[in-house]
Design a protein around this motif. Structure first.
Motif, PDB file in Angstrom:
ATOM      1  N   TYR A   1      21.515  36.353  12.799  1.00  0.00           N
ATOM      2  CA  TYR A   1      22.955  36.232  12.865  1.00  0.00           C
ATOM      3  C   TYR A   1      23.550  36.128  14.410  1.00  0.00           C
ATOM      4  N   LEU A   2      22.555  36.341  15.251  1.00  0.00           N
ATOM      5  CA  LEU A   2      22.575  36.527  16.596  1.00  0.00           C
ATOM      6  C   LEU A   2      22.421  35.380  17.602  1.00  0.00           C
ATOM      7  N   PRO A   3      23.237  35.171  18.733  1.00  0.00           N
ATOM      8  CA  PRO A   3      24.249  35.684  19.174  1.00  0.00           C
ATOM      9  C   PRO A   3      25.528  35.362  17.866  1.00  0.00           C
ATOM     10  N   LEU A   4      26.446  36.318  17.593  1.00  0.00           N
ATOM     11  CA  LEU A   4      27.629  35.914  16.885  1.00  0.00           C
ATOM     12  C   LEU A   4      28.456  35.156  17.834  1.00  0.00           C
ATOM     13  N   THR A   5      29.213  34.269  17.312  1.00  0.00           N
ATOM     14  CA  THR A   5      30.337  33.485  17.947  1.00  0.00           C
ATOM     15  C   THR A   5      31.567  34.614  18.533  1.00  0.00           C
ATOM     16  N   GLU A   6      32.293  34.464  19.409  1.00  0.00           N
ATOM     17  CA  GLU A   6      33.324  35.164  19.705  1.00  0.00           C
ATOM     18  C   GLU A   6      34.198  35.382  18.517  1.00  0.00           C
ATOM     19  N   THR A   7      34.633  34.327  17.680  1.00  0.00           N
ATOM     20  CA  THR A   7      35.586  34.624  16.460  1.00  0.00           C
ATOM     21  C   THR A   7      34.621  35.772  15.467  1.00  0.00           C
ATOM     22  N   THR A   8      33.298  35.188  15.265  1.00  0.00           N
ATOM     23  CA  THR A   8      32.815  36.335  14.325  1.00  0.00           C
ATOM     24  C   THR A   8      32.629  37.582  14.680  1.00  0.00           C
ATOM     25  N   TYR A   9      32.179  37.804  15.910  1.00  0.00           N
ATOM     26  CA  TYR A   9      32.335  39.152  16.616  1.00  0.00           C
ATOM     27  C   TYR A   9      33.507  39.693  16.360  1.00  0.00           C
ATOM     28  N   TYR A  10      34.587  39.268  16.965  1.00  0.00           N
ATOM     29  CA  TYR A  10      35.879  39.871  16.475  1.00  0.00           C
ATOM     30  C   TYR A  10      36.228  40.213  15.437  1.00  0.00           C
ATOM     31  N   ILE A  11      36.104  39.299  14.443  1.00  0.00           N
ATOM     32  CA  ILE A  11      36.171  39.683  12.903  1.00  0.00           C
ATOM     33  C   ILE A  11      35.348  40.840  12.429  1.00  0.00           C
ATOM     34  N   LEU A  12      34.161  40.958  12.659  1.00  0.00           N
ATOM     35  CA  LEU A  12      33.400  42.385  12.589  1.00  0.00           C
ATOM     36  C   LEU A  12      33.980  43.492  13.098  1.00  0.00           C
ATOM     37  N   LEU A  13      34.243  43.271  14.332  1.00  0.00           N
ATOM     38  CA  LEU A  13      35.024  44.378  15.140  1.00  0.00           C
ATOM     39  C   LEU A  13      36.041  44.977  14.298  1.00  0.00           C
ATOM     40  N   ALA A  14      37.233  43.914  13.813  1.00  0.00           N
ATOM     41  CA  ALA A  14      38.273  44.292  13.129  1.00  0.00           C
ATOM     42  C   ALA A  14      38.183  45.109  11.854  1.00  0.00           C
ATOM     43  N   LEU A  15      36.986  44.487  11.329  1.00  0.00           N
ATOM     44  CA  LEU A  15      36.578  45.323   9.845  1.00  0.00           C
ATOM     45  C   LEU A  15      35.710  46.316   9.804  1.00  0.00           C
ATOM     46  N   VAL A  16      35.835  47.379  11.187  1.00  0.00           N
ATOM     47  CA  VAL A  16      35.345  48.575  10.884  1.00  0.00           C
ATOM     48  C   VAL A  16      36.156  49.475  10.082  1.00  0.00           C
ATOM     49  N   GLU A  17      37.402  49.051   9.874  1.00  0.00           N
ATOM     50  CA  GLU A  17      38.310  49.632   9.022  1.00  0.00           C
ATOM     51  C   GLU A  17      38.577  48.580   7.890  1.00  0.00           C
ATOM     52  N   PRO A  18      39.079  49.137   6.737  1.00  0.00           N
ATOM     53  CA  PRO A  18      39.521  48.176   5.622  1.00  0.00           C
ATOM     54  C   PRO A  18      40.716  47.438   6.064  1.00  0.00           C
ATOM     55  N   LEU A  19      40.720  46.214   6.128  1.00  0.00           N
ATOM     56  CA  LEU A  19      41.888  45.241   6.341  1.00  0.00           C
ATOM     57  C   LEU A  19      41.906  44.004   5.695  1.00  0.00           C
ATOM     58  N   HIS A  20      43.356  43.451   5.304  1.00  0.00           N
ATOM     59  CA  HIS A  20      43.233  42.257   4.555  1.00  0.00           C
ATOM     60  C   HIS A  20      43.042  41.042   5.811  1.00  0.00           C
ATOM     61  N   GLY A  21      43.044  39.750   5.542  1.00  0.00           N
ATOM     62  CA  GLY A  21      42.791  38.852   6.515  1.00  0.00           C
ATOM     63  C   GLY A  21      43.861  38.779   7.544  1.00  0.00           C
ATOM     64  N   TYR A  22      45.085  38.902   7.083  1.00  0.00           N
ATOM     65  CA  TYR A  22      46.009  38.605   8.069  1.00  0.00           C
ATOM     66  C   TYR A  22      46.221  39.556   9.133  1.00  0.00           C
ATOM     67  N   ALA A  23      46.013  41.113   8.502  1.00  0.00           N
ATOM     68  CA  ALA A  23      46.199  41.977   9.518  1.00  0.00           C
ATOM     69  C   ALA A  23      44.741  42.006  10.498  1.00  0.00           C
ATOM     70  N   ALA A  24      43.527  41.352  10.009  1.00  0.00           N
ATOM     71  CA  ALA A  24      42.389  41.252  10.875  1.00  0.00           C
ATOM     72  C   ALA A  24      42.919  40.395  12.036  1.00  0.00           C
ATOM     73  N   ILE A  25      43.633  39.338  11.714  1.00  0.00           N
ATOM     74  CA  ILE A  25      44.219  38.175  12.680  1.00  0.00           C
ATOM     75  C   ILE A  25      45.093  38.976  13.680  1.00  0.00           C
ATOM     76  N   LYS A  26      46.036  39.663  13.225  1.00  0.00           N
ATOM     77  CA  LYS A  26      46.642  40.085  14.292  1.00  0.00           C
ATOM     78  C   LYS A  26      45.861  41.363  15.056  1.00  0.00           C
ATOM     79  N   LYS A  27      45.298  42.156  14.411  1.00  0.00           N
ATOM     80  CA  LYS A  27      44.225  43.145  15.271  1.00  0.00           C
ATOM     81  C   LYS A  27      43.306  42.382  16.250  1.00  0.00           C
ATOM     82  N   ILE A  28      42.963  41.315  16.059  1.00  0.00           N
ATOM     83  CA  ILE A  28      42.082  40.648  16.731  1.00  0.00           C
ATOM     84  C   ILE A  28      42.693  40.019  18.104  1.00  0.00           C
ATOM     85  N   SER A  29      44.030  39.797  17.758  1.00  0.00           N
ATOM     86  CA  SER A  29      44.972  39.253  18.759  1.00  0.00           C
ATOM     87  C   SER A  29      44.961  40.456  19.909  1.00  0.00           C
ATOM     88  N   GLN A  30      45.255  41.654  19.443  1.00  0.00           N
ATOM     89  CA  GLN A  30      45.396  42.858  20.226  1.00  0.00           C
ATOM     90  C   GLN A  30      44.337  43.317  20.757  1.00  0.00           C
TER      91      GLN A  30
END
Lengths: 172, 110
Positions: free
Chosen positions: B9-38
């Motif tokens: 799976y490596l290297p992850l793309t920037e998008t995939t990397y941030y999605i995995l980062l965001a999902l260290v806690e349970p989130l729905h997709g839209y919340a993940a989008i917001k979290k990644i922006s932050q």
């Protein structure tokens, strides 16, 4: 009073989705807002000019309700569906990314979905025709072959253009 | 799980990397989008279509799983496998950043 509506018939080919999006945005800036789509037919409603963003996604088939709920939650309005294409609008004042697809991989995947459908449907025409060949008078066969050649050409152009876009994305 | 299983799976793309980062806690997709922006300070803004596809791919690869559902929205979180992929990627990035710093220091002293 009912708002004024206008019906426009216009044909865009599979590779012209970006032109189509630009056109819909241009219409909105002139105060004509897309409210309904049907085969080759666009219905616009008149109102104040807006600088909204229009995007098309190619997404035929399954899990449609879930997909649409997901996209609309992110601020997009779903306007309608035309043969597998989903029409979305993002209001000008939305605090969201004005793109459905933001990375190379998902852009390529979208192009591939379109190519997949083209590939799946193109042989169908020939098979249907060949199986019925002996039943047709000559003039009809000639007409049909002409039609088929034309259609194949359009399909090929679509696929070549889409493949070109994929290649361009991969070069980034 | 073998090391190779993670490495594919490596290297992850920037998008995939941030999605995995965001999902260290349970989130729905839209919340993940917001979290990644932050998290990315507005640099990475994931489109809704991209997020939808990414979630279904990550689910298929068993890097995330569906935790539950709040209202109509499905929530996702990293699997153990997803955690391993993320950890390996972070180590790689840390090493890359270290090498980069070293190179910059050399450029400055020359």
């Amino acid at each position: 009073m009912e708002p004024e509506t206008k019906l426009v018939r216009r044909l865009f080919w599979a590779w012209q989705d970006e032109q189509e999006e630009q056109w819909l945005g241009e219409m909105a800036r002139q105060g004509w807002h897309l409210c309904q789509v049907a085969l080759l037919t666009y219905t616009f409603q008149h109102g104040a000019p807006r600088n909204d963003t229009y995007r098309l996604d190619y997404k035929p088939g399954r899990d449609m309700a879930e997909y649409l709920a997901f996209i609309t939650e992110a601020g997009w309005e779903h306007i309608g569906t035309m043969s597998g294409w989903q029409y979305f609008r993002l209001p000008e004042d939305a605090d969201e990314t004005a793109e459905l697809y933001t990375d190379v991989e998902s852009k390529i995947a979208r192009h591939k979905r379109i190519i997949g459908t083209l590939l799946a449907t193109s042989p169908a025409f020939l098979v249907v025709f060949m199986s019925q060949m002996d039943r047709y008078p000559l003039w009809f066969a000639i007409l049909f072959v002409t039609f088929f050649v034309l259609l194949t050409t359009l399909y090929s152009i679509s696929m070549i253009k889409l493949a070109g876009r994929i290649k361009q994305l991969q070069r980034l | 799980m073998t090391q190779n299983d993670v490495k594919k799976y490596l290297p992850l793309t920037e998008t995939t990397y941030y999605i995995l980062l965001a999902l260290v806690e349970p989130l729905h997709g839209y919340a993940a989008i917001k979290k990644i922006s932050q998290l990315s300070e507005g640099v990475v803004n994931v489109g809704a279509g991209t997020m939808y596809n990414a979630l279904s791919n990550l689910l298929q690869e068993n890097l995330i799983f569906q935790v539950g559902q709040d209202a109509r929205r499905k929530m996702y979180q990293l699997t153990a496998r997803g955690q391993r992929v993320l950890r390996t990627q972070v180590e790689r990035l840390a090493h890359m950043a270290g090498c980069g710093q070293e190179a910059l220091t050399r450029l400055e002293t020359e």
